[in-house]
Design a protein around this motif. Structure first.
Motif, PDB file in Angstrom:
ATOM      1  N   VAL A 238       0.861  -1.185   0.000  1.00 14.97           N
ATOM      2  CA  VAL A 238       0.000   0.000   0.000  1.00 14.97           C
ATOM      3  C   VAL A 238       0.895   1.232   0.000  1.00 14.97           C
ATOM      4  CG1 VAL A 238      -1.812   1.264   1.226  1.00 14.97           C
ATOM      5  CG2 VAL A 238      -1.786  -1.254   1.247  1.00 14.97           C
ATOM      6  N   VAL A 239       0.690   2.106  -0.992  1.00 17.66           N
ATOM      7  CA  VAL A 239       1.533   3.287  -1.168  1.00 17.66           C
ATOM      8  C   VAL A 239       0.665   4.528  -1.007  1.00 17.66           C
ATOM      9  CG1 VAL A 239       3.052   4.563  -2.715  1.00 17.66           C
ATOM     10  CG2 VAL A 239       3.026   2.047  -2.756  1.00 17.66           C
ATOM     11  N   LEU A 240       1.158   5.485  -0.193  1.00 20.44           N
ATOM     12  CA  LEU A 240       0.491   6.786  -0.085  1.00 20.44           C
ATOM     13  C   LEU A 240       1.339   7.786  -0.880  1.00 20.44           C
ATOM     14  CD1 LEU A 240      -1.561   8.810   0.975  1.00 20.44           C
ATOM     15  CD2 LEU A 240      -0.218   8.952   3.094  1.00 20.44           C
ATOM     16  N   LEU A 241       0.806   8.308  -1.985  1.00 18.80           N
ATOM     17  CA  LEU A 241       1.525   9.236  -2.853  1.00 18.80           C
ATOM     18  C   LEU A 241       1.057  10.654  -2.543  1.00 18.80           C
ATOM     19  CD1 LEU A 241       3.486   9.661  -5.209  1.00 18.80           C
ATOM     20  CD2 LEU A 241       1.559   9.309  -6.781  1.00 18.80           C
ATOM     21  N   VAL A 242       2.011  11.500  -2.073  1.00 14.21           N
ATOM     22  CA  VAL A 242       1.682  12.868  -1.671  1.00 14.21           C
ATOM     23  C   VAL A 242       2.396  13.820  -2.646  1.00 14.21           C
ATOM     24  CG1 VAL A 242       1.630  14.524   0.232  1.00 14.21           C
ATOM     25  CG2 VAL A 242       1.661  12.056   0.719  1.00 14.21           C
ATOM     26  N   GLU A 243       1.614  14.559  -3.447  1.00 12.91           N
ATOM     27  CA  GLU A 243       2.171  15.444  -4.471  1.00 12.91           C
ATOM     28  C   GLU A 243       1.152  16.544  -4.777  1.00 12.91           C
ATOM     29  OE1 GLU A 243       4.092  17.472  -6.864  1.00 12.91           O
ATOM     30  OE2 GLU A 243       5.211  15.606  -6.543  1.00 12.91           O
ATOM     31  N   ASP A 244       1.592  17.794  -4.717  1.00 10.50           N
ATOM     32  CA  ASP A 244       0.669  18.903  -4.974  1.00 10.50           C
ATOM     33  C   ASP A 244       0.454  19.146  -6.461  1.00 10.50           C
ATOM     34  OD1 ASP A 244       3.329  19.755  -5.274  1.00 10.50           O
ATOM     35  OD2 ASP A 244       2.764  21.838  -4.986  1.00 10.50           O
ATOM     36  N   GLU A 245       1.360  18.673  -7.324  1.00  8.29           N
ATOM     37  CA  GLU A 245       1.195  18.823  -8.773  1.00  8.29           C
ATOM     38  C   GLU A 245       0.329  17.666  -9.265  1.00  8.29           C
ATOM     39  OE1 GLU A 245       1.620  20.897 -12.248  1.00  8.29           O
ATOM     40  OE2 GLU A 245       2.515  21.464 -10.339  1.00  8.29           O
ATOM     41  N   GLU A 246      -0.878  17.990  -9.737  1.00 10.51           N
ATOM     42  CA  GLU A 246      -1.853  16.952 -10.071  1.00 10.51           C
ATOM     43  C   GLU A 246      -1.349  16.043 -11.186  1.00 10.51           C
ATOM     44  OE1 GLU A 246      -6.552  16.526 -11.426  1.00 10.51           O
ATOM     45  OE2 GLU A 246      -5.672  18.503 -11.058  1.00 10.51           O
ATOM     46  N   ALA A 247      -0.699  16.600 -12.207  1.00  6.02           N
ATOM     47  CA  ALA A 247      -0.245  15.786 -13.332  1.00  6.02           C
ATOM     48  C   ALA A 247       0.791  14.766 -12.870  1.00  6.02           C
ATOM     49  CB  ALA A 247       0.342  16.683 -14.420  1.00  6.02           C
ATOM     50  N   VAL A 248       1.684  15.181 -11.994  1.00  6.01           N
ATOM     51  CA  VAL A 248       2.695  14.270 -11.482  1.00  6.01           C
ATOM     52  C   VAL A 248       2.050  13.222 -10.586  1.00  6.01           C
ATOM     53  CG1 VAL A 248       4.805  14.097 -10.110  1.00  6.01           C
ATOM     54  CG2 VAL A 248       4.467  16.051 -11.637  1.00  6.01           C
ATOM     55  N   ARG A 249       1.120  13.664  -9.763  1.00  3.89           N
ATOM     56  CA  ARG A 249       0.473  12.735  -8.838  1.00  3.89           C
ATOM     57  C   ARG A 249      -0.344  11.683  -9.604  1.00  3.89           C
ATOM     58  NH1 ARG A 249      -2.303  16.207  -6.268  1.00  3.89           N
ATOM     59  NH2 ARG A 249      -4.383  15.752  -7.106  1.00  3.89           N
ATOM     60  N   ARG A 250      -1.063  12.147 -10.614  1.00  2.00           N
ATOM     61  CA  ARG A 250      -1.881  11.223 -11.400  1.00  2.00           C
ATOM     62  C   ARG A 250      -1.006  10.246 -12.166  1.00  2.00           C
ATOM     63  NH1 ARG A 250      -4.553  14.769 -13.846  1.00  2.00           N
ATOM     64  NH2 ARG A 250      -3.340  14.818 -15.790  1.00  2.00           N
TER      65      ARG A 250
ATOM     66  N   ASP B  87       6.287  14.591  -2.062  1.00  2.00           N
ATOM     67  CA  ASP B  87       7.038  15.744  -2.568  1.00  2.00           C
ATOM     68  C   ASP B  87       7.586  16.526  -1.364  1.00  2.00           C
ATOM     69  OD1 ASP B  87       8.113  17.582  -4.240  1.00  2.00           O
ATOM     70  OD2 ASP B  87       6.241  18.556  -4.796  1.00  2.00           O
ATOM     71  N   VAL B  88       8.547  17.403  -1.621  1.00  2.00           N
ATOM     72  CA  VAL B  88       9.146  18.190  -0.543  1.00  2.00           C
ATOM     73  C   VAL B  88       8.443  19.531  -0.384  1.00  2.00           C
ATOM     74  CG1 VAL B  88      11.249  19.357   0.240  1.00  2.00           C
ATOM     75  CG2 VAL B  88      11.391  17.060  -0.729  1.00  2.00           C
ATOM     76  N   VAL B  89       8.326  20.271  -1.485  1.00  4.78           N
ATOM     77  CA  VAL B  89       7.736  21.611  -1.448  1.00  4.78           C
ATOM     78  C   VAL B  89       6.245  21.501  -1.773  1.00  4.78           C
ATOM     79  CG1 VAL B  89       7.812  23.938  -2.386  1.00  4.78           C
ATOM     80  CG2 VAL B  89       9.931  22.607  -2.154  1.00  4.78           C
ATOM     81  N   MET B  90       5.400  21.771  -0.767  1.00  4.14           N
ATOM     82  CA  MET B  90       3.948  21.703  -0.937  1.00  4.14           C
ATOM     83  C   MET B  90       3.305  22.786  -0.082  1.00  4.14           C
ATOM     84  SD  MET B  90       3.244  17.582  -0.753  1.00  4.14           S
ATOM     85  CE  MET B  90       3.984  17.467   0.863  1.00  4.14           C
ATOM     86  N   PRO B  91       2.091  23.232  -0.443  1.00  2.60           N
ATOM     87  CA  PRO B  91       1.391  24.213   0.390  1.00  2.60           C
ATOM     88  C   PRO B  91       0.882  23.585   1.686  1.00  2.60           C
ATOM     89  CG  PRO B  91       0.001  23.518  -1.456  1.00  2.60           C
ATOM     90  CD  PRO B  91       1.347  22.892  -1.668  1.00  2.60           C
ATOM     91  N   GLU B  92       0.566  24.443   2.652  1.00  2.39           N
ATOM     92  CA  GLU B  92       0.025  24.064   3.963  1.00  2.39           C
ATOM     93  C   GLU B  92       1.047  23.304   4.819  1.00  2.39           C
ATOM     94  OE1 GLU B  92      -3.831  22.260   4.003  1.00  2.39           O
ATOM     95  OE2 GLU B  92      -4.563  23.516   2.368  1.00  2.39           O
ATOM     96  N   MET B  93       1.489  22.161   4.340  1.00  5.27           N
ATOM     97  CA  MET B  93       2.488  21.381   5.077  1.00  5.27           C
ATOM     98  C   MET B  93       3.431  20.733   4.081  1.00  5.27           C
ATOM     99  SD  MET B  93       2.016  18.130   7.675  1.00  5.27           S
ATOM    100  CE  MET B  93       1.128  19.056   8.902  1.00  5.27           C
ATOM    101  N   ASP B  94       4.751  21.027   4.240  1.00  5.20           N
ATOM    102  CA  ASP B  94       5.714  20.469   3.293  1.00  5.20           C
ATOM    103  C   ASP B  94       6.109  19.058   3.708  1.00  5.20           C
ATOM    104  OD1 ASP B  94       7.316  20.833   5.484  1.00  5.20           O
ATOM    105  OD2 ASP B  94       8.556  22.417   4.608  1.00  5.20           O
ATOM    106  N   GLY B  95       6.936  18.437   2.885  1.00  4.50           N
ATOM    107  CA  GLY B  95       7.323  17.054   3.103  1.00  4.50           C
ATOM    108  C   GLY B  95       8.081  16.816   4.399  1.00  4.50           C
ATOM    109  N   PRO B  96       9.105  17.602   4.730  1.00  2.11           N
ATOM    110  CA  PRO B  96       9.820  17.358   5.988  1.00  2.11           C
ATOM    111  C   PRO B  96       8.927  17.441   7.220  1.00  2.11           C
ATOM    112  CG  PRO B  96      11.144  18.746   4.547  1.00  2.11           C
ATOM    113  CD  PRO B  96       9.807  18.607   3.893  1.00  2.11           C
ATOM    114  N   THR B  97       8.003  18.405   7.226  1.00  2.00           N
ATOM    115  CA  THR B  97       7.083  18.515   8.368  1.00  2.00           C
ATOM    116  C   THR B  97       6.176  17.295   8.442  1.00  2.00           C
ATOM    117  OG1 THR B  97       7.111  20.920   8.090  1.00  2.00           O
ATOM    118  CG2 THR B  97       5.378  19.991   9.480  1.00  2.00           C
ATOM    119  N   LEU B  98       5.737  16.819   7.272  1.00  4.22           N
ATOM    120  CA  LEU B  98       4.912  15.613   7.236  1.00  4.22           C
ATOM    121  C   LEU B  98       5.661  14.432   7.837  1.00  4.22           C
ATOM    122  CD1 LEU B  98       2.474  13.909   6.301  1.00  4.22           C
ATOM    123  CD2 LEU B  98       3.582  13.758   4.046  1.00  4.22           C
TER     124      LEU B  98
END
Length: 869
Positions: free
Chosen positions: A751-763, A802-813
């Motif tokens: 089971v993989v959780l994919l976290v990415e703010d860019e929709e094209a990359v995430r899809r 991803d590392v750079v994302m709105p609201e909460m970035d990757g390191p904080t996650l």
């Protein structure tokens, strides 16, 4: 002994065996009679009848003719010569020094009266030779022995000896000690091989007494000078101290017993800018000059001693500096003779000459009236003390363009204006040195300088201007780097989506399909764009680097063949390796790009061919400190130097060479990202790069990489890896190679959780992972990812974020996730370098990393490897 001399004429020699007595007048008379008889015989022989008379005259005639012929040929001498010229003999007879001539058997040939006086001989019978008299005395025996041997060898000489008793017995005014000087030289008579010895003896006791008196007086003078109430020193032409008295040495805390003339320089004794005052005193050719200077001297403990110097200098006829002699008057406070006014003057003088500012007072025309030491030091070569005495103008230290502004400032000062704008200028003979001049009006005039109009303060701002320029350049580079990094990040997202979509389409097509070739071309161009993005990230120092410990000798040696092919046959590559190079830590692939880029640029700068030289060597910390490169930390570095003999780089271009997209090449021949990438890689490796170029001569790039010193942990890891490899044998090495190439089976059911703010990359990523059998959940932000985890009850095997994302970035996650799920596997995906965000994470944080842009295989491989760990 009292000597009596004849009243008239010169006294004869005491002994003279050099000439034999002859009756010259009788010889002359007989010669004339014989010659007369000869004349009579030949004139009147026919008239003479007396046979007896005729016989006598005949005999006399024969003898006379024989005498005449013998005289002509030199067989008979009418006036026999003596062995000495009468004048020379008279000189020797009356000479005040004793003269003695002896033969080789030490027999006395000649002695004058002075010799008899000195040796106590009153008659010829009492005269003895020098050897006979002086060899009996221990004080003179060695001197006579040395002189006699020298004369027998054909040399002349001189000896002085001291005797407790006079040679001639008691003498008038005889002192306890007598000194004699004995000279000797061999004489050749010229008649045969006979050699004579000439001796000259003189009593020099009085002369020695006078010398001792002079020496004592000199000693007294030196003693007085050493302990005079003032200091004194003498310096040579180069400023070396050749003498200083005990008073000055005591003031300065110097040990006179260890003082060596010429080892201490005058500049070592003068504090602050006082040396400029000393050097300002110059004498005219062939003359002397004296000046009074108020300054500070340095004590041995580092403290200052306020003094007034009476400084006298000289110059040779050609104008070269001569020796100097200086009286030093201490002006330390606290003495009973120091008055309040003198103390105040002393304090002001010390402040005036020791201030870091250059100060000068000028009149209404701008003529310099007086200056302090720092002014003469700051503007050395432009204005001197002699120039000021001749009426030098202040504007001589300014550039032509700034003189008008200075005259306006002087006019404002003459009007007693208080707010006069400072003047920024450069040194008249050096455009690289910057100064700021503050002009203050003189409100109250002193009696000493009633014509004083303004006080000018000068502060050198060269360092400040350089720091301002460096700061502006740094800010510009940082701004461009931030912009480039942001652009690169966005491009990475776009390129990742393109690559993933192309991979997805390629999976559904066969190579024979018409669209297959187009998709391959799309993917190839996307990868080319990815290279440009990496160059932008390299400049912004946000690219992904995998630093390892390297030896520059091995790196450059392995790269030689590739560089040789790149630069062509008309360019020669020369490698000069330093010995025992220190290790460095950087990314091997990235640093190879640095060398390749610089080599290609060097090749392009030499279209007609030439030589590229690569040198390496160690540079220790003390040498780095001497280089004084701005912004460079002092430490041990490895220097990599690449030099060419090409066209060079102009100074106006040099300031822009590291900026991205700046290029001097023709359109289509360069992107302008090569040197910016070099700059970023070196900076990201903790190093420095300094270019140096001269138009028409070539360019040299010097790269300084910090020396890497392994810590204990690194040493332990390296030792453990080596031991494990050695123990496991060849099978383990083969397994390690297969592991490095990646797993062959990229499928999975995790089971993989994919976290990415860019929709094209995430899809695209979701679709690719699902195609490999994974169950994928997606989230657009870190906050949304935590919500998904909560909904799934934490049943997630791995998180790809991803590392750079709105609201909460990757390191904080990652930090928040570890609170509830400490063992959950985690992979960061970013176009930035790993260390760009890792510094914000805990030191023990464990995670994987995948650099953007990536392909389907790279994503699947990273997930598979992280799950298998």
């Amino acid at each position: 002994m009292t000597e009596t001399t004849p009243a008239a004429g010169n006294p004869a020699a005491l002994v003279d065996r050099s000439a034999k007595p002859r009756s010259v007048s009788r010889l002359i008379f007989l010669a004339l009679v014989m010659i007369g008889a000869s004349v009579v015989f030949f004139l009147f022989k026919d008239r003479l009848n007396n046979e007896v008379m005729l016989g006598i005259l005949g005999v006399l005639a024969v003898v006379g003719i024989f005498f005449m012929v013998s005289t002509v040929i030199g067989f008979v001498d009418i006036m026999p010569k003596t062995t000495a010229d009468p004048l020379a003999r008279a000189f020797a007879d009356t000479h005040p020094e004793g003269i003695l001539v002896t033969d080789e058997k030490d027999r006395v040939i000649y002695a004058n009266h002075a010799y008899g006086r000195l040796t106590g001989s009153t008659s010829a019978a009492e005269v003895q030779s020098i050897e006979a008299i002086l060899s009996r005395h221990r004080e003179s025996a060695e001197a006579v022995y040395r002189l006699t041997n020298a004369m027998r060898d054909g040399h002349e000489g001189q000896e002085e000896f001291r005797m407790t008793q006079p040679l001639g017995g008691a003498q008038a005014n005889a002192g306890p000690v007598h000194w004699y000087r004995l000279r000797g030289r061999p004489i050749s008579t010229g008649l045969d091989d006979t050699k004579l010895m000439a001796w000259q003896l003189s009593d020099i006791s009085h002369e020695r007494t006078e010398q001792e008196m002079v020496f004592k007086e000199l000693q007294n003078a030196i003693n007085y000078l050493d302990h005079a109430p003032v200091g004194f020193f003498s310096a040579g032409r180069a400023g070396e101290i050749v003498y200083l008295n005990a008073t000055l040495a005591d003031w300065l805390g110097l040990d006179l017993t260890s003082f060596q003339p010429g080892k201490v320089m005058l500049r070592d004794l003068v504090a602050g800018a006082g040396m400029a005052l000393v050097e300002s005193v110059q004498a005219e050719p062939g003359l002397n000059r004296t000046a009074h200077l108020d300054l500070d001297l340095l004590k041995s403990n580092g403290q200052s001693l306020p003094v007034r110097l009476v400084h006298r200098v000289s110059a040779t006829r050609d104008g070269s500096p001569g020796e100097s002699r200086t009286i030093v008057i201490s002006r330390e406070e606290g003495g009973s003779e120091v008055h309040d006014a003198a103390s105040a003057e002393m304090r002001f003088t010390r402040f005036f000459n020791n201030t870091p500012m250059a100060i000068a007072s000028v009149d209404g025309r701008g003529q310099i009236l007086r200056t302090n030491g720092p002014f003469l030091q700051m503007f050395n070569g432009l204005v001197t003390r002699d120039d000021m005495e001749r009426g030098a103008l202040f504007e001589t230290v300014l550039r032509q363009d700034d003189r008008k502004a200075f005259q306006e400032a002087i006019s404002q000062a003459a009007d007693k204006q208080g707010d006069i704008s400072p003047i920024d200028s450069r040194r008249a003979d050096d455009e690289e040195r910057h100064f700021r001049f503050y002009v203050n009006a003189v409100i109250e005039h002193s009696e000493e300088a009633p014509e004083e109009t303004a006080i000018v303060y000068a502060v050198e701002t060269t360092e400040q201007k350089a720091l301002e320029a460096q700061m502006a350049q740094t800010q510009k580079m940082n701004a461009v780097g931030t912009l480039a990094g942001g652009i690169a990040h966005d491009f990475n997202n776009v390129l990742t989506a393109i690559l993933l979509s192309a991979d997805h389409l390629l999976m559904s097509l066969r190579p024979a399909d018409s669209s297959f070739a187009d998709l391959i071309e799309i993917k190839r161009n996307a990868n080319r764009a990815a290279v440009l993005v990496r160059q932008l990230l390299a400049f912004s120092r946000k690219q992904t680097m995998r630093p390892t410990v390297l030896s520059m000798t091995d790196v450059i040696g392995d790269l030689r063949m590739l560089i040789d092919r790149l630069i062509g046959t008309n360019v020669k590559l020369v490698l000069e390796f330093g010995r025992d190079l220190w290790p460095v830590k950087t990314d091997l692939g990235q640093f190879e790009q640095v060398l390749i880029n610089l080599a290609v640029n060097a090749r392009d700068a030499m279209p007609d061919g030439g030589t590229i030289t690569v040198r390496t060597r160690n540079v220790a910390a003390d040498e780095i400190a001497q280089l004084n490169h701005r912004g460079m930390q002092v430490g041990d570095y490895v220097l990599i130097e690449l030099a060419d003999g090409g066209t060079g780089i102009a100074s106006e271009v040099m300031e822009q060479i590291f900026e991205p997209f700046f290029t001097t090449k023709d359109v289509g021949k360069g992107t302008g990202l090569g040197l910016s990438m070099v700059y970023g890689i070196i900076k990201q490796s903790g190093g420095y790069i300094y270019p140096e170029s001269e138009v028409g001569q070539g360019t040299t790039f010097r790269i300084y990489l910090p020396r890497h010193v392994e810590d204990e942990a690194e040493k332990a890891v390296a030792a453990a890896e080596a031991a494990a490899t050695l123990a496991a044998g060849p099978d383990a090495a083969k397994a390690a190679k297969l592991a490095a190439e990646g797993p062959e089976d990229l499928t999975g059911s995790a089971v993989v959780l994919l976290v990415e703010d860019e929709e094209a990359v995430r899809r695209g990523g979701k679709r690719m992972l699902e195609a490999r059998g994974y169950q994928v959940h997606e989230a657009g932000t870190g906050v949304e990812a935590l919500e998904v985890l909560q909904e799934l009850g934490g049943k997630v095997d791995i998180v790809v974020s991803d590392v750079v994302m709105p609201e909460m970035d990757g390191p904080t996650l990652l930090v928040e996730l570890r609170k509830d799920y400490p063992d959950m596997k985690f992979i960061f995906v970013s176009g930035y370098a790993e260390d760009a965000f890792a510094k914000n994470l805990p030191a023990d944080a464990k995670f994987g990393f995948l650099a953007k842009p990536f392909s389907l295989k790279q994503l699947a491989t990273s997930v598979r490897e992280m799950l298998d760990e």
